[in-house]
Design a protein around this motif. Sequence first.
Motif, short mmCIF file in Angstrom:
data_model
loop_
_atom_site.label_atom_id
_atom_site.label_comp_id
_atom_site.label_asym_id
_atom_site.label_seq_id
_atom_site.Cartn_x
_atom_site.Cartn_y
_atom_site.Cartn_z
N TYR A 56 0.51 -0.78 -0.33
CA TYR A 56 -0.12 0.05 0.42
C TYR A 56 1.73 1.54 0.14
O TYR A 56 1.94 1.24 0.83
N TYR A 57 0.34 2.59 -0.99
CA TYR A 57 1.70 3.28 -0.66
C TYR A 57 0.41 4.06 -0.81
O TYR A 57 -0.32 4.98 -1.89
N GLN A 58 0.73 5.87 0.14
CA GLN A 58 -0.27 6.35 0.49
C GLN A 58 0.45 7.89 -0.61
O GLN A 58 0.84 8.36 -0.52
N VAL A 59 -0.95 8.29 -1.74
CA VAL A 59 0.14 8.90 -2.69
C VAL A 59 -0.48 10.09 -1.54
O VAL A 59 0.84 10.88 -2.18
N LEU A 60 -1.04 11.04 -1.54
CA LEU A 60 -1.66 12.17 -0.70
C LEU A 60 -1.95 11.30 0.89
O LEU A 60 -2.41 11.36 0.66
N THR A 61 -1.22 12.44 1.72
CA THR A 61 -2.12 12.32 2.92
C THR A 61 -2.75 13.58 3.43
O THR A 61 -2.95 13.93 2.24
N GLU A 62 -3.89 12.66 3.98
CA GLU A 62 -4.48 13.28 4.43
C GLU A 62 -4.62 14.92 4.58
O GLU A 62 -4.06 15.35 5.87
N LYS A 63 -5.15 16.22 4.27
CA LYS A 63 -5.00 17.38 5.05
C LYS A 63 -6.54 18.12 5.32
O LYS A 63 -7.61 17.28 5.07
N PRO A 64 -6.32 18.95 6.05
CA PRO A 64 -8.26 19.00 6.24
C PRO A 64 -9.03 19.35 5.00
O PRO A 64 -10.40 19.57 5.05
N LYS A 65 -8.50 19.72 4.03
CA LYS A 65 -9.52 19.99 3.23
C LYS A 65 -8.98 19.28 2.30
O LYS A 65 -9.53 18.92 0.83
N ARG B 154 -3.79 0.69 -3.57
CA ARG B 154 -3.37 -0.77 -2.84
C ARG B 154 -2.88 -1.49 -4.07
O ARG B 154 -4.20 -2.02 -5.00
N THR B 155 -2.11 -2.39 -3.95
CA THR B 155 -1.76 -3.78 -4.93
C THR B 155 -1.82 -5.02 -4.29
O THR B 155 -1.11 -4.67 -3.03
N THR B 156 -3.36 -6.33 -4.68
CA THR B 156 -1.98 -7.18 -3.95
C THR B 156 -2.50 -8.33 -4.57
O THR B 156 -2.79 -8.46 -6.05
N PHE B 157 -0.99 -8.85 -4.23
CA PHE B 157 -1.27 -10.21 -5.64
C PHE B 157 -0.95 -11.53 -4.59
O PHE B 157 -0.61 -11.87 -3.41
N ARG B 158 -1.83 -12.75 -4.81
CA ARG B 158 -2.03 -13.98 -4.42
C ARG B 158 -1.32 -14.93 -5.38
O ARG B 158 -1.30 -15.65 -6.43
N PHE B 159 -0.70 -15.53 -4.42
CA PHE B 159 0.39 -16.33 -5.38
C PHE B 159 -0.64 -18.41 -4.96
O PHE B 159 -0.75 -17.84 -4.23
#
Lengths: 327, 362
Positions: free
Chosen positions: A149-158, A165-170
């Motif tokens: 999971y990579y947080q591209v933008l963190t939360e701001k007040p506005k 999020r990427t998930t790989f099933r083996f």
Amino acid sequence: MKKGLLYRKRTLLITLVIGICHGIAYGQTEKYLLPTEIKEQTIITEPATLQKGFFRTGIILSHTFADKIFNESNKRISPTESASAETKSIALGAHYGLTDRLQLNLYVPYISNKMSASSIREWPGVDSIVSDKWQRDAKGLGDMELGVYYQVLTEKPKRPSVTLRTTFRFNTGEKNITNIRDEENYDAPPGTGEPLLAIDVRLRKVKYPYSFTFTTEYFYYFGGNKVINPGEDELSFRTGNIVAFMGSANFHVNEWIALVNDVMYFYGGGDEVDGETTVSERWAFIYHPYLYFQIKRFRLVQSVEIPLKGCAYTADPQYILILQYQF
Amino acid sequence: MNKKFNMFIRILPIQVLLLPVISFHAQVNSSGQDAIDILLNERVVDRPVSLHKGQLQTNAFYTFDFFTKSYDHNSSRSDLRDQGIASAMHGYLFNISYGILEHIQLTVGMNYISTSQRSNVKYLFISENAIHESEITEIKGFEDLFIGSLLRLPLNLTFFDIGISLGITLPTAKYRSEHPEHQIESVAGFTNSFIFNYHNINPPGKGVPAFLIGIQGKFRTSKMAVNLRSDYWMSNKETTNIYWQYRIENNEFQYQSNEYNYMVDDMFSLAIHIDYQAFAWFDIFGGFSSENTFGGWSEQYGPRISNYEISLNSLFIGFEIQATPHIRLYQKVGQSISGKSTLAPFSFQTGINYNLFPIKEF
């Protein structure tokens, strides 16, 4: 007189500036959380991904019993066959914050399914009755999942946070049927035999005591080969890809209990076996409430996945229990 | 200075007039609200068997019964999963209770249930014909409306409490068997092979009023409480239902309804429920319950035939959490341990109840 007034004005201005600065500084100190407190944040208040060095692990138990299905006419029906299927799994889940924005996930399931059926064959003319039974149990390690999971933008007040999020099933679980006793009695595989890549984008906004999320997800199935009927060779198969949309409105019942209300719609393309379409399409509209109990760093989560409407999809609720600890 | 003083003198009479009102209001609010808060936060072991005067309680529960075993007429248990005919029942229970006096509580409730029970698939081979038969009986809909009261004896003992329940279920729900939805299909490629799917639909209503008389007692210590409850349900009035006969004409089912008389079973139940108050906000409980039905009969097959007597004994365990002063969360799991002529459920119940005192002064 003028000098006195000017002096008084200057003094007032300085006092105001110092006061405001002190207020801001004090306010900032108030918002500052200790690491222990951050680890005790709830599903509503925590950041979209785990913070750097934080490790959360737990077990996930799920149970469902096949009783009804949504048929291809979107009608909830009970299958007429005297067959039943009970699906249980216990899984280990682990999450690690590599940085404040990058989180790694691991999911290791152990599957325990029980499928059985019976029928009675009767020849009234010769006064003969035969009772048939078959049982197909599936036990063992299932397919493991690894997620980033990579947080591209963190939360701001506005602005909401945006997480990719990427998930790989083996294919870690056995994919073929084993221990064949006869055509009807054998051990079913605990694995699917088909790798899967799931990619989603999640928007999340916290407005204490509420939080809201919106997620768009795509599941790409790679297809595979496995033995579908006992005594036969492996056949190629592929599950239809899925696109899903999820939204949730969540709130704190009190400081340590939170209710998460997740609603999902998904649409899946046709499934294929040996080049032939077995299911043309499937979709479902699902309500998924979660009840989170948070005691310090310990979490107990209970959830029931309830399919409300669907096509070629199970109509039975799935019960999920999660126990987690934040290290 | 003079101006300020004049202003003060001018608003003084208003202040003097408002003072008692403000003070009185503050007193009512603080004492009344404090008492309400105390009652809303009352521990499970301390609660009386009935609600307090003015207390309104709304209960919403979901129950999931998973029928994997059954008991026959000799109390022998068999595994339905092995036969592929295990089934599940979903129940949505809703009731509202109100304490009209400190010792009298009224309750109104209605449940919705949904279950489908399958029988074994049967293949019949008659001369050159092959027939595949399956049968589903669906029970789905609202149950009868319940109106009841609980009268708590004014013993004013701290360690013991006792109440008497009186109630009635009114025949508000559908109870007559609905038109079946049997289906017949030809098997492709086989001229003499057919599939018969029998689909019966029975609403859960009783069709007659049923009366409840019960007693419940609660013995308590500072950390524990033992609750005993016994209920007796009786209807004592026969009524009619219909059963559907069918014949097949041109590969289609033709139906004919026939009325028959029947009498609903009486039911006696007993439950022992032990609470342990681990924390002020957390109560864990366990216990035993027993239900027995008897006395009913039916003339569906001609002569009057008594219904099988049904009994089911179960153990249960669960907890209640006081989430907020108004909200309590509740969960219970139950497992049947013995029985007779019935399905044996593993049951899971989860619920929420919301409490308030809608009229502040009480």
